[in-house]
Design an enzyme around this catalytic site. Sequence first.
Site, PDB file in Angstrom:
ATOM      1  N   CYS A 289       0.822  -1.203   0.000  1.00 27.67           N
ATOM      2  CA  CYS A 289       0.000   0.000   0.000  1.00 27.67           C
ATOM      3  C   CYS A 289       0.860   1.258   0.000  1.00 27.67           C
ATOM      4  O   CYS A 289       2.001   1.250   0.431  1.00 27.67           O
ATOM      5  CB  CYS A 289      -0.889   0.020   1.247  1.00 27.67           C
ATOM      6  SG  CYS A 289      -1.681  -1.546   1.621  1.00 27.67           S
TER       7      CYS A 289
ATOM      8  N   ARG B 290       3.733   0.208  -6.453  1.00 25.47           N
ATOM      9  CA  ARG B 290       3.692  -0.672  -5.292  1.00 25.47           C
ATOM     10  C   ARG B 290       2.539  -1.666  -5.369  1.00 25.47           C
ATOM     11  O   ARG B 290       2.505  -2.634  -4.617  1.00 25.47           O
ATOM     12  CB  ARG B 290       3.557   0.171  -4.014  1.00 25.47           C
ATOM     13  CG  ARG B 290       4.710   1.129  -3.803  1.00 25.47           C
ATOM     14  CD  ARG B 290       4.390   2.153  -2.725  1.00 25.47           C
ATOM     15  NE  ARG B 290       4.437   1.565  -1.410  1.00 25.47           N
ATOM     16  CZ  ARG B 290       5.510   1.496  -0.636  1.00 25.47           C
ATOM     17  NH1 ARG B 290       6.658   1.973  -1.079  1.00 25.47           N
ATOM     18  NH2 ARG B 290       5.456   0.956   0.562  1.00 25.47           N
TER      19      ARG B 290
ATOM     20  N   TRP C 188      -3.633  -2.385  -1.044  1.00 29.40           N
ATOM     21  CA  TRP C 188      -3.493  -3.734  -1.576  1.00 29.40           C
ATOM     22  C   TRP C 188      -4.047  -4.667  -0.505  1.00 29.40           C
ATOM     23  O   TRP C 188      -3.526  -4.728   0.606  1.00 29.40           O
ATOM     24  CB  TRP C 188      -2.033  -4.048  -1.875  1.00 29.40           C
ATOM     25  CG  TRP C 188      -1.808  -5.355  -2.573  1.00 29.40           C
ATOM     26  CD1 TRP C 188      -2.066  -5.663  -3.866  1.00 29.40           C
ATOM     27  CD2 TRP C 188      -1.231  -6.541  -2.001  1.00 29.40           C
ATOM     28  NE1 TRP C 188      -1.700  -6.949  -4.146  1.00 29.40           N
ATOM     29  CE2 TRP C 188      -1.179  -7.522  -3.023  1.00 29.40           C
ATOM     30  CE3 TRP C 188      -0.748  -6.884  -0.741  1.00 29.40           C
ATOM     31  CZ2 TRP C 188      -0.680  -8.796  -2.812  1.00 29.40           C
ATOM     32  CZ3 TRP C 188      -0.246  -8.154  -0.523  1.00 29.40           C
ATOM     33  CH2 TRP C 188      -0.217  -9.098  -1.569  1.00 29.40           C
TER      34      TRP C 188
ATOM     35  N   ASN D 232      -0.535   0.940   6.148  1.00 29.83           N
ATOM     36  CA  ASN D 232       0.177  -0.015   5.306  1.00 29.83           C
ATOM     37  C   ASN D 232       0.719  -1.104   6.219  1.00 29.83           C
ATOM     38  O   ASN D 232       1.441  -0.809   7.171  1.00 29.83           O
ATOM     39  CB  ASN D 232       1.323   0.681   4.567  1.00 29.83           C
ATOM     40  CG  ASN D 232       2.193  -0.291   3.780  1.00 29.83           C
ATOM     41  OD1 ASN D 232       1.808  -1.430   3.557  1.00 29.83           O
ATOM     42  ND2 ASN D 232       3.359   0.157   3.376  1.00 29.83           N
ATOM     43  N   GLY D 233       0.379  -2.369   5.940  1.00 30.13           N
ATOM     44  CA  GLY D 233       0.904  -3.464   6.754  1.00 30.13           C
ATOM     45  C   GLY D 233      -0.203  -4.351   7.278  1.00 30.13           C
ATOM     46  O   GLY D 233      -1.311  -4.387   6.745  1.00 30.13           O
TER      47      GLY D 233
ATOM     48  N   GLU E 216      12.995 -18.158 -13.191  1.00 32.14           N
ATOM     49  CA  GLU E 216      12.576 -16.769 -13.389  1.00 32.14           C
ATOM     50  C   GLU E 216      11.649 -16.629 -14.591  1.00 32.14           C
ATOM     51  O   GLU E 216      10.669 -15.868 -14.550  1.00 32.14           O
ATOM     52  CB  GLU E 216      13.818 -15.880 -13.557  1.00 32.14           C
ATOM     53  CG  GLU E 216      13.540 -14.434 -13.907  1.00 32.14           C
ATOM     54  CD  GLU E 216      12.810 -13.669 -12.813  1.00 32.14           C
ATOM     55  OE1 GLU E 216      12.467 -12.500 -13.061  1.00 32.14           O
ATOM     56  OE2 GLU E 216      12.579 -14.217 -11.719  1.00 32.14           O
TER      57      GLU E 216
ATOM     58  N   LYS F 188       7.951 -15.134 -14.309  1.00 35.88           N
ATOM     59  CA  LYS F 188       7.519 -13.959 -15.073  1.00 35.88           C
ATOM     60  C   LYS F 188       6.248 -14.264 -15.871  1.00 35.88           C
ATOM     61  O   LYS F 188       5.328 -13.449 -15.928  1.00 35.88           O
ATOM     62  CB  LYS F 188       8.631 -13.508 -16.014  1.00 35.88           C
ATOM     63  CG  LYS F 188       9.710 -12.696 -15.365  1.00 35.88           C
ATOM     64  CD  LYS F 188       9.200 -11.307 -14.999  1.00 35.88           C
ATOM     65  CE  LYS F 188      10.219 -10.549 -14.165  1.00 35.88           C
ATOM     66  NZ  LYS F 188      10.336 -11.046 -12.797  1.00 35.88           N
TER      67      LYS F 188
ATOM     68  N   GLU G 248       3.220 -14.494 -13.410  1.00 36.00           N
ATOM     69  CA  GLU G 248       2.755 -13.274 -12.765  1.00 36.00           C
ATOM     70  C   GLU G 248       2.213 -12.246 -13.758  1.00 36.00           C
ATOM     71  O   GLU G 248       1.370 -11.424 -13.402  1.00 36.00           O
ATOM     72  CB  GLU G 248       3.862 -12.660 -11.901  1.00 36.00           C
ATOM     73  CG  GLU G 248       5.104 -12.203 -12.623  1.00 36.00           C
ATOM     74  CD  GLU G 248       6.179 -11.713 -11.653  1.00 36.00           C
ATOM     75  OE1 GLU G 248       5.891 -11.553 -10.457  1.00 36.00           O
ATOM     76  OE2 GLU G 248       7.315 -11.485 -12.105  1.00 36.00           O
TER      77      GLU G 248
ATOM     78  N   HIS H  71      12.644 -37.083 -14.150  1.00 39.32           N
ATOM     79  CA  HIS H  71      12.234 -37.473 -12.798  1.00 39.32           C
ATOM     80  C   HIS H  71      10.817 -37.003 -12.476  1.00 39.32           C
ATOM     81  O   HIS H  71      10.468 -36.848 -11.303  1.00 39.32           O
ATOM     82  CB  HIS H  71      13.220 -36.920 -11.763  1.00 39.32           C
ATOM     83  CG  HIS H  71      14.588 -37.513 -11.873  1.00 39.32           C
ATOM     84  ND1 HIS H  71      14.883 -38.792 -11.464  1.00 39.32           N
ATOM     85  CD2 HIS H  71      15.740 -37.004 -12.392  1.00 39.32           C
ATOM     86  CE1 HIS H  71      16.163 -39.046 -11.693  1.00 39.32           C
ATOM     87  NE2 HIS H  71      16.701 -37.972 -12.263  1.00 39.32           N
TER      88      HIS H  71
ATOM     89  N   LYS I 143       4.621  -4.416  -5.492  1.00 39.35           N
ATOM     90  CA  LYS I 143       6.037  -4.221  -5.784  1.00 39.35           C
ATOM     91  C   LYS I 143       6.907  -4.503  -4.571  1.00 39.35           C
ATOM     92  O   LYS I 143       7.934  -5.139  -4.662  1.00 39.35           O
ATOM     93  CB  LYS I 143       6.255  -2.778  -6.261  1.00 39.35           C
ATOM     94  CG  LYS I 143       7.697  -2.478  -6.691  1.00 39.35           C
ATOM     95  CD  LYS I 143       8.072  -3.268  -7.919  1.00 39.35           C
ATOM     96  CE  LYS I 143       9.476  -2.938  -8.403  1.00 39.35           C
ATOM     97  NZ  LYS I 143       9.871  -3.823  -9.506  1.00 39.35           N
TER      98      LYS I 143
END
Length: 608
Positions: free
Chosen positions: A2, A27, A74, A98-99, A480, A484, A487, A503, A603
């Site tokens: 946030c 963010r 968020w 925020n939190g 990665e 990517k 997301e 395997h 973010k």
Amino acid sequence: MCGIVGILGTRPVAAQIVDALKRLEYRGYDSAGVATLESGRLTRRRAEGKLRNLEVLLSEAPLRGAIGIGHTRWATHGRPNETNAHPHATERLAVVHNGIIENFRELREELTAKGRVFATETDSEVVAHLVTDLMDEGKAPIDAVAAALPRLKGAFALAFLFAGDDDLLIGARRGAPLAVGHGDGEMFLGSDALALAPFTDEITYLEDGDWVVLRHNGASFRNEAGQIVARQKQKTAASALLIDKGNYRHFMAKEIHEQAEVVGRTLAHYVDPAALSVQLPFVFPFDPVKLDRITILACGTAYVAGLTAKYWFESFCRIPVEIDVASEFRYREAPMRAGGLTIVVSQSGETADTLASLRYARQNRQCIVGVVNVPTSTMARESDILAPTLAGPEIGVASTKAFTCQLAVLACIAVGLGRAMGTLDRERERSLVGELMALPGLIVEATKREHEIEHLARTLSHARDVLYLGRGTSFPLALEGALKLKELSYIHAEGYAAGELKHGPIALIDEDMPVVVIAPPDAVFEKTVSNLQEVSARGGRIILIGDAGAAEAASVHVEAAVAMPPMAPTFTPIVYAVPVQLLAYHVAVVLGKDADQPRNLAKSVTVE
């Protein structure tokens, strides 16, 4: 996470608050709101979705107060809707948060029993009611906040606005960042200096546990014990930064194309190109020869950077390296021998799990190196050694240029430490530094493949599942690549070490399964080719990222090949990251997704 903005001004502030919140869009958020004082009365405007929805609301019903707070939320507790949007308010105050308040349930039950009525599903609203309850008992606003803060458990940043007092804002932080901006007869609060850049270049960062009382004539800082303390005012360069997309459709595209420049800038901070040597901008406070273990801790893409660096440190320094996801490490009670080296990696420098792991390492008498993109962040300040990544502000939620700069810094540290330990001779150092210096030009060449990658993305966009394979340092890059794609496009993808194919994952291979294989011409290329042949034999759709001769050398049919520029194999992930990023980006664009702000993501993850 946030974003918080507060302005104690001399003219209507709502438009300024919204503009500042726009600078915090990177963010991540799902709703937004503003509260101001109108003739001493608290008035709010809140909207679900993007800030443009809030702007429409403000154009229809303006706020004209000269003091206010704003927020982009968020969701952590409660659905992302207008009711749960901040600011939260009672008849006496408004608050943005925020939190996470970990003990909100206990506090809510206590306050409900006293007759307080809650309107939302959030943990944040309990803060408003707790401080209001203390004010109802007769405490002044400052005293009520002082009494409430010790009762809150968790990580948070808070900003309070009080009915009837147009000369008071209060901010507090514990675990989440908060900064104070100093103006001429005006004061500001923000989650970071970037939000405050249009208003001031004089910033004071709250220390962890601090809270601050703002009035038009200045700021009074208190520590966690409530004692008045001095905090340094500093100039920030954030106001000089032009945060716009330029000619690009998204910030992410712009940031992918900035990588040659920022990797070059970062390398220049660590390398003497004339002497072809690494010149680390710090000195290790221990004898490198006696070092026997390195621990690397990070989350998300930063973890992938650390996993890649494990190969370099073990190769160049010849000592064991432990790499762990910070959210697991912090609870594992891992034994750490005093005198070891711990490297924490984070773009924001505020990642909650990584910061907690840093503090655990400190308790275990480790030397801590912070590889961080924000030099004023909590992690940067709490590290023994700051190893900055000079990527500049990264607005896209999905990390691109911060990742490649992290890799560049970690590579330089690995070479420098290997040289100091005597495990790398001077000739090898010269060779490796030469390879590092070639990277910016190679990145430029890699970005020239964008047109063919964009064409490939149209085909890949129809897939339901995608596998990424790599060996050696290409294995972390496979992780990665899958991350990517997931997301950004919301297509399910998984990354594997290519040797693990037989395997289990090979059971997934059929004519509908795209398999992205990252295969630079390194020492394990022939082994990767054997995995390519296994995929081909089962009809898998191979997308090969390798040099110009890779497809021919593999002797198998590939659906598409992205030809990378020829280069020495050691640092290929820094260059090969470009097509991996571009592929995920263009698939997202083809599917109409928001490449800068993927759903459910933030973010900077400043809570667990």
